[in-house]
Design an enzyme around this catalytic site. Structure first.
Site, PDB file in Angstrom:
ATOM      1  N   GLU A 130     -11.988   1.749  -7.398  1.00  0.00           N
ATOM      2  CA  GLU A 130     -12.288   3.175  -7.504  1.00  0.00           C
ATOM      3  C   GLU A 130     -13.178   3.456  -8.719  1.00  0.00           C
ATOM      4  O   GLU A 130     -14.101   4.269  -8.654  1.00  0.00           O
ATOM      5  CB  GLU A 130     -10.972   3.963  -7.606  1.00  0.00           C
ATOM      6  CG  GLU A 130     -11.129   5.430  -7.405  1.00  0.00           C
ATOM      7  CD  GLU A 130      -9.790   6.131  -7.096  1.00  0.00           C
ATOM      8  OE1 GLU A 130      -8.784   5.423  -6.873  1.00  0.00           O
ATOM      9  OE2 GLU A 130      -9.774   7.360  -7.081  1.00  0.00           O
TER      10      GLU A 130
ATOM     11  N   GLU B  36     -16.587   2.326  -7.923  1.00  0.00           N
ATOM     12  CA  GLU B  36     -17.214   3.325  -7.049  1.00  0.00           C
ATOM     13  C   GLU B  36     -17.728   4.500  -7.873  1.00  0.00           C
ATOM     14  O   GLU B  36     -18.841   4.998  -7.658  1.00  0.00           O
ATOM     15  CB  GLU B  36     -16.184   3.815  -6.011  1.00  0.00           C
ATOM     16  CG  GLU B  36     -16.758   4.792  -5.004  1.00  0.00           C
ATOM     17  CD  GLU B  36     -15.679   5.371  -4.076  1.00  0.00           C
ATOM     18  OE1 GLU B  36     -14.523   4.917  -4.146  1.00  0.00           O
ATOM     19  OE2 GLU B  36     -16.012   6.278  -3.300  1.00  0.00           O
TER      20      GLU B  36
ATOM     21  N   CYS C  94      -5.636   8.224  -3.702  1.00  0.00           N
ATOM     22  CA  CYS C  94      -4.443   7.392  -3.525  1.00  0.00           C
ATOM     23  C   CYS C  94      -3.241   8.204  -3.056  1.00  0.00           C
ATOM     24  O   CYS C  94      -2.217   7.645  -2.722  1.00  0.00           O
ATOM     25  CB  CYS C  94      -4.116   6.608  -4.786  1.00  0.00           C
ATOM     26  SG  CYS C  94      -4.389   7.527  -6.268  1.00  0.00           S
TER      27      CYS C  94
ATOM     28  N   SER D 136     -12.763   9.410  -3.006  1.00  0.00           N
ATOM     29  CA  SER D 136     -13.047   7.988  -3.179  1.00  0.00           C
ATOM     30  C   SER D 136     -12.706   7.273  -1.875  1.00  0.00           C
ATOM     31  O   SER D 136     -11.710   7.595  -1.223  1.00  0.00           O
ATOM     32  CB  SER D 136     -12.181   7.434  -4.309  1.00  0.00           C
ATOM     33  OG  SER D 136     -12.115   6.027  -4.205  1.00  0.00           O
TER      34      SER D 136
ATOM     35  N   LYS E 231       3.503   8.531   2.565  1.00  0.00           N
ATOM     36  CA  LYS E 231       3.085   7.130   2.710  1.00  0.00           C
ATOM     37  C   LYS E 231       3.480   6.574   4.073  1.00  0.00           C
ATOM     38  O   LYS E 231       2.860   5.643   4.571  1.00  0.00           O
ATOM     39  CB  LYS E 231       3.719   6.279   1.601  1.00  0.00           C
ATOM     40  CG  LYS E 231       3.183   6.580   0.226  1.00  0.00           C
ATOM     41  CD  LYS E 231       1.939   5.781  -0.085  1.00  0.00           C
ATOM     42  CE  LYS E 231       1.243   6.321  -1.325  1.00  0.00           C
ATOM     43  NZ  LYS E 231      -0.149   5.865  -1.420  1.00  0.00           N
TER      44      LYS E 231
ATOM     45  N   GLU F 278       0.669   7.558   6.067  1.00  0.00           N
ATOM     46  CA  GLU F 278      -0.524   6.783   5.705  1.00  0.00           C
ATOM     47  C   GLU F 278      -0.493   5.408   6.361  1.00  0.00           C
ATOM     48  O   GLU F 278      -1.478   4.955   6.924  1.00  0.00           O
ATOM     49  CB  GLU F 278      -0.603   6.634   4.185  1.00  0.00           C
ATOM     50  CG  GLU F 278      -1.853   5.910   3.709  1.00  0.00           C
ATOM     51  CD  GLU F 278      -1.880   5.728   2.190  1.00  0.00           C
ATOM     52  OE1 GLU F 278      -0.839   5.366   1.595  1.00  0.00           O
ATOM     53  OE2 GLU F 278      -2.949   5.951   1.597  1.00  0.00           O
TER      54      GLU F 278
ATOM     55  N   GLU G  10      -6.506   3.758  11.236  1.00  0.00           N
ATOM     56  CA  GLU G  10      -7.550   3.037  10.489  1.00  0.00           C
ATOM     57  C   GLU G  10      -6.975   2.050   9.486  1.00  0.00           C
ATOM     58  O   GLU G  10      -7.709   1.254   8.906  1.00  0.00           O
ATOM     59  CB  GLU G  10      -8.522   4.013   9.812  1.00  0.00           C
ATOM     60  CG  GLU G  10      -7.920   5.083   8.920  1.00  0.00           C
ATOM     61  CD  GLU G  10      -7.537   6.356   9.668  1.00  0.00           C
ATOM     62  OE1 GLU G  10      -6.956   6.255  10.771  1.00  0.00           O
ATOM     63  OE2 GLU G  10      -7.780   7.450   9.132  1.00  0.00           O
TER      64      GLU G  10
ATOM     65  N   CYS H 170       3.700  11.425  -8.485  1.00  0.00           N
ATOM     66  CA  CYS H 170       4.588  10.633  -7.625  1.00  0.00           C
ATOM     67  C   CYS H 170       6.024  10.610  -8.126  1.00  0.00           C
ATOM     68  O   CYS H 170       6.954  10.408  -7.350  1.00  0.00           O
ATOM     69  CB  CYS H 170       4.098   9.199  -7.547  1.00  0.00           C
ATOM     70  SG  CYS H 170       2.421   9.100  -6.946  1.00  0.00           S
TER      71      CYS H 170
END
Ligand SMILES: Cc1cc2nc3c(=O)[nH]c(=O)nc-3n(C[C@H](O)[C@H](O)[C@H](O)COP(=O)(O)O)c2cc1C
Ligand code: SF4
Ligand code: SF4
Ligand code: SF4
Lengths: 435, 646
Positions: B294, B297, B321, B341, B380, B383, B388, B552
């Site tokens: 990241e 990037e 994230c 990102s 999560k 996710e 994908e 989190c």
């Protein structure tokens, strides 16, 4: 609905009160209203002048005057008559209120069922604008502008409660707010707001036309003046009547032709059920108060049917935010249904009465606080009406019973020792409460 | 709802007023509610609809108290202290009405405590006890009246257990600014509903689970994946690995009766092995990997924008994230997706690496690996089930489980976590860094990224610029934070790892790196608004956003309850662990992690943001839009809410 006796409003010339009020300073307008002793006619009876004084004192740019024309209490229709016959007096009253507290906008919250009156009311407002009694610079007063628009309700009883009404006006769910703060401090769009009943506002005009002493001269010490009553039910002459506060219930019944009543609901579904041995009571805040609804029940009425009807109303109309009101009303309703069948144990009845008492003190708003009143009155004054043994069934009921097998229990089983059985009957299904 | 919650708490709290509660004198600032005053003085008043993170509601009517001069009791959660009054926190009629309220709740509460996920941690159970319920005078249903909403990947709604406290509604509206739940209906038909009463998968819910951690009962829970994991553990064919994220490790002790803020990192390793996991890895490894990818990037974006003057580069770059935040952007700001990102989250990076590099290294068939991740988070779960997220050729992460689920597994295996002996993580990912750990706190990703970027660019040690490498300006609990980091006039050489991307650092000399941080979607919205209005956040280069208030460490999968005090204790434990890494000679910066050096040397040989990285560690997002149509829901309009009229 017929007007049955002489109503003061008929003799008040249009704009006489408003013009008289505009001659005075706002402060002395408020003082006059306080002097008159006028108490809100929507049910709670809060002194109108004091309410205005708070709103005048509160800081805020966009103060609002709201006319509560939601008239939702079962058995009242006097606001409808006032709006239909003397709308000018109501708008005048709003204008006086606006002048007194420094408000620039007014809203009439009109009950959905009164939509048919809207056109007439709009025309009346327009006429007042043309006449310079509404809009910019009212009656030529440079620094006083005020206009009124009409907002339609959607049929929820609770939206007649002033803070729920404001939520509804703001486009939210009609739920009463927590108080404090009161609407006079933080009301519509966060600005100081007064909410007054249609009748209260009409009396304001009358008071400025005839003088506050005139008003104070009638009625009782704590409840000065006059009150419109909507009388319905088992009477020969139902309709709207005017009486001074303090008139006895028996006088009222005599006038309407309902002397042989079995019971009278004074104050509608949220009022009290008065038994014959108390017909001598006075209608006023010191004794038996009312927002104007008087429903008379004749000798042949089953009071459990009455109670069931009212309780259904509350179970349906509770906004539902308070547990005790949302579910308490359902339990009382189920209890009444058990009572009708002779299925309610003494213990369960005691539990329900105790629940009713809790509803009166723990609910957030007047709806929940008053919703057990009729139930409790029936138990207190008309205990004989409650069957003590299972009622013989007719064929319809037998079919019903077959559908819900656990509903019928023998009396023996139902005594407290087997409380669970009663509970199953009273509590288990949400589906059972279909209105 | 905002209207009726405008209590006088807004009044300036300056003037002090003395009231008495149960005869005891208490002095509080004007406008303090009676409930606050009572709690500050250890007077217990039962509540249900109240939650300290949310505006007072005054609906459950349990907290009513007698206030001198009031005709009926008032709700203490909404009643402000404005005059010196006497208050009684209890009385005969109040106790009776509290009991009635709970009895009424139980009269429509269809739930079997024995099989309920909240058994033992349920506010309704506690209240039934506290308020003296000994009987069900108003009934207690045994038959369900509504179907479970199992449509979502993350949350399960059981409206038979809902007591209509409205906390989920206020959480979603006030903290997240999303508003997926609303009261609908009136009287006995009132329910908590979603749009058209659809299942959660069919509305634009971001799966953050904040409503779960504030629900007093078992009406809202995580989807329980533990049976599947036990089954995998029992399957001899399967190689079951688990990665553990830093936040659950500082909070799981709470499930075993410890005070908040006691890290159980090393005991947990032992517990998980004893449960039967074949390997226990540290998500910090992939957190470090995320920082490198990241961060690289970001450097690339900045280079393109500042040096190559490429106007199409999307800046600021947002972190990605947090899957709740990502889904929020997909629903509500699909046009801004290029700002996210493309680096996957640590969970998913680890997933891809385990089923490729790790599988190869150990000669295990990826299809035989069951990859589990312990996360603080319910989003999560969503996710890892995104289509994908299969770049390894398999589902990269098979099960994402929450702190609460793992605690249950450990209890089922008969262990008391705090009593276990500590043990290390497994190789080859064993050694992680403090930077990975602080991902758990709001501002942590930013701090971790800055530690590496600063060293990359300046060639100096962060410690030389910030004491103990603690970048304090980005820490804290403020909802939206803005910070500036000045790059010195002297820069260092470009590290080998990214030499293929930028030739030198001259273009960054003396520049100011502007960063932003927000936690809670409501705060994220403020930042997005500010960017649209051209405010200071529009000038930021990098913005960290976490969907959960506090980051989190108060994720939707964490132990219940959550309060500011608990969040602060967990944050303290996280920063403490980071510090201990420094003191015990472990690395504290992502790029210093030896396992990271190894993976770029042996596996991702083209370096960060190279081809292989792109294939395995980066991802593209889906434009979902705010309104779920039949097309986006798979054609099914599932109605799972409460329907009492049926
Ligand atoms: C459930 C409920 C319904 C009410 N409905 C009405 C109504 O329909 N009309 C009305 O004037 N007041 C109604 N009220 C009373 C209002 O809250 C408020 O007290 C009144 O509008 C104030 O005006 P007043 O002081 O002029 O009476 C209702 C109150 C409750 C609790
Ligand atoms: S008492 Fe009933 S109607 Fe009034 S706020 Fe509470 S639930 Fe709503
Ligand atoms: S929510 Fe609480 S009371 Fe209800 S079943 Fe679960 S543990 Fe029992
Ligand atoms: S789902 Fe939970 S938080 Fe939401 S209203 Fe029901 S009980 Fe309260």
């Amino acid at each position: 609905m017929t007007i049955r006796n002489t109503i003061t409003f008929a003799s008040i010339p249009t704009d006489k009160g408003l013009k008289a009020a505009l001659e005075k300073e706002p402060k002395s307008v408020i003082n006059d209203v306080i002097e008159s002793g006028l108490r809100g006619c929507g049910g709670a009876g809060f002194p109108t002048g004091i309410k205005w004084k708070f709103a005048a004192k509160a800081e805020g740019a966009q103060k609002t005057v709201i006319c509560n024309a939601d008239e939702g209490e079962p058995g009242t229709f006097k606001d409808r008559v006032i709006l239909a016959e003397w709308p000018d007096l109501v708008f005048e009253g709003m204008t006086i209120a606006a002048y007194a507290i420094g408000a620039s906008s007014g809203i009439v919250y009109l009950r959905a069922e009164y939509a048919y009156m809207r056109k007439m009311l709009e025309e009346c407002l327009e006429k007042r604008r043309q006449a310079g009694m509404l809009g910019a610079k009212i009656a030529g007063k440079e620094d006083f502008s005020f206009d009124i628009h009409i907002h339609m309700g959607s049929g929820a009883y609770v939206c007649g409660e002033e803070s729920a009404l404001i939520e509804s006006l703001e486009g939210k769910r009609g739920e009463p707010r927590n108080r404090p703060p009161f609407p006079v401090e933080i009301g519509y769009e966060n600005a100081p707001t007064i909410v007054n009943n249609v009748e209260s506002l009409a009396w304001v005009s009358a008071i400025f036309a005839n003088g506050s002493k005139w008003f104070k001269g009638a009625g009782t010490k704590e409840s000065p003046g006059y009150k419109l009553m909507s009388i319905s039910g088992d009477v020969k002459l139902p309709g709207v009547y005017e009486f001074p506060f303090g008139t006895t219930l028996s006088t009222i019944l005599e006038a309407a032709g309902g002397e042989d009543a079995k019971a009278v609901a004074v104050g509608g579904a949220s009022g009290t059920l008065v038994p014959p041995n108390n017909f001598a009571c006075k209608i006023c805040f010191e004794d038996v108060p009312t927002g104007g609804s008087i429903i008379v029940f004749g000798k042949n009425r089953n009071l459990l049917d009455v109670a069931e009807n009212f309780q259904e109303f509350f179970a349906d109309e509770s906004c539902g935010q308070c547990t005790i009101c949302r579910l308490g009303n359902v339990k009382l309703l189920e209890g009444i249904r058990l009572m009708k069948q002779g299925q309610c144990t003494d213990q369960h009845l005691e539990d329900l009465c105790s629940l009713g008492a809790s509803m009166q003190i723990a609910s957030k708003c007047g709806l929940g606080q008053t919703s057990p009143n009729v139930f409790l009155s029936v138990v207190k004054h008309f205990r004989d009406e409650i069957p003590r043994h299972p009622v013989a069934e007719n064929d319809d009921q037998k079919t019903e019973k077959a559908k819900s097998s656990n509903l019928f229990q023998s009396v023996v089983q139902l005594f407290r020792t087997d409380a669970d059985t009663a509970k199953n009957n009273s509590g288990t299904n949400k589906k059972g409460v279909s209105a | 709802m905002s209207g009726k919650t405008k209590t006088a708490t807004k009044t300036a709290k300056t003037e002090m007023i003395t009231i008495t509660i149960d005869g005891k004198e208490i002095t509080v600032p004007r406008g303090t509610t009676i409930l606050e005053a009572a709690r500050q003085n250890n007077v217990h008043i039962p509540t249900l609809c109240h939650h300290e993170d949310l505006t007072p509601f005054g609906g459950c009517r349990l907290c009513i108290v007698e206030v001198e001069g009031q005709r009926v009791p008032v709700s203490s959660c909404t009643f402000p202290v404005t005059a010196p009054v006497n208050v009684e926190s209890t009385s005969d009629r109040i106790r009776r009405s509290r009991r009635h309220t709970v009895e009424l709740l139980l009269s429509e509460h269809c739930g079997d405590c024995y099989s309920c996920l909240r058994n033992g941690n349920c506010e309704l159970q506690t209240l039934a006890q506290e308020c003296g319920v000994r009987d069900y005078p108003f009934g207690h249903p045994t038959e369900k009246t509504c179907s479970l909403d199992l449509s979502g990947t993350s949350l399960v709604r059981d409206m038979d257990k809902c007591i209509q406290c409205g906390r989920c509604i206020r959480t979603c509206e006030e903290l997240q600014g999303i508003g997926r739940f609303k009261f609908s209906g009136r009287g006995y038909n009132k329910t908590v509903s979603t749009y058209l009463d659809r299942g959660l998968a069919e509305v634009a819910c971001i799966n953050c689970g904040q409503c779960i951690t504030r629900c007093p009962t078992g009406a809202l829970t995580e989807r329980d994946d533990t049976p599947e994991i036990w089954a995998a553990i029992e399957d001899p064919e399967k190689h079951v690995v688990i990665q553990t994220a830093p936040s659950p490790r500082v909070a799981i002790g709470e499930e075993f009766g410890l005070e908040a803020g006691n890290a159980m990192t090393w005991q947990l390793n032992t517990a998980l092995r004893r449960c039967g996991f074949d390997k226990v890895f540290d998500t910090n490894f992939s957190a470090d990997l995320t920082i490198i990818e990241e961060g690289t990037e970001l450097i690339t974006r900045l280079y393109k924008a500042l040096v190559e003057k490429d106007a199409t580069v999307a800046l600021p770059q947002f972190t990605s994230c947090c899957p709740g935040w990502v889904k929020f952007m997909e629903h509500e700001h699909p046009d801004m997706l290029p700002h996210l990102s493309t680096a996957k989250s640590p969970q998913q990076m680890f997933g891809s690496v385990i089923k490729t590099w790790y599988a190869d290294l150990n000669g295990i068939k990826p299809e035989n690996i069951v990859s589990v991740s312990l996360m603080p988070c319910t989003a999560k779960k969503f996710e890892c089930s995104r289509p994908e997220m299969t770049d390894s050729g398999h589902k990269d992460v098979d099960y994402s489980v929450t702190t609460r689920e793992i605690a249950r597994m450990i209890k089922q295996a008969g262990m008391n976590l705090p009593e276990l002996a500590p043990s290390e993580f497994d190789d080859p990912f064993g050694t992680a860094t403090g930077s990975g750990i602080i991902f758990g706190a709001t501002g942590g990703v930013m701090e971790a990224a800055l530690r590496s970027v600063i060293e990359f660019v300046t060639g100096l040690k962060v410690e030389d610029l910030y004491e103990h490498a603690d970048i304090i300006p980005v820490r804290g609990f403020e909802g939206c934070r803005y910070a500036e980091i000045k790059i010195p006039e002297t820069v260092g050489p470009v590290p080998e790892l990214i030499q293929h991307l930028v030739p030198n650092w001259d273009w960054l000399k003396g520049q100011t790196v502007k960063v932003g941080i927000a936690h809670g979607i409501d705060n994220a919205r403020k930042i997005i608004k500010d960017i649209a209005a051209g405010g200071k956040f529009s000038e930021c280069h990098f913005i960290e956003i976490m969907a959960c208030p506090g980051g989190c460490l108060s994720g939707g999968g964490m132990p219940i309850p959550t309060t500011q005090e608990i969040r602060e204790a967990r944050a303290k434990a996280i920063y403490e662990e980071d510090k201990q890494y420094g003191e015990t000679g472990r690395a504290r910066k992502s790029h210093e992690n030896p396992a990271i050096a190894k993976i770029y040397k042996e596996f991702l040989t083209e370096g960060p943001c190279g081809h292989k990285s792109h294939d395995l560690l980066h991802v593209e997002y889906t434009q979902r839009g705010k309104f779920m149509t039949d097309a986006t829901t798979g054609g099914e309009d599932v109605k799972n809410g409460k329907d009492k009229t049926k």
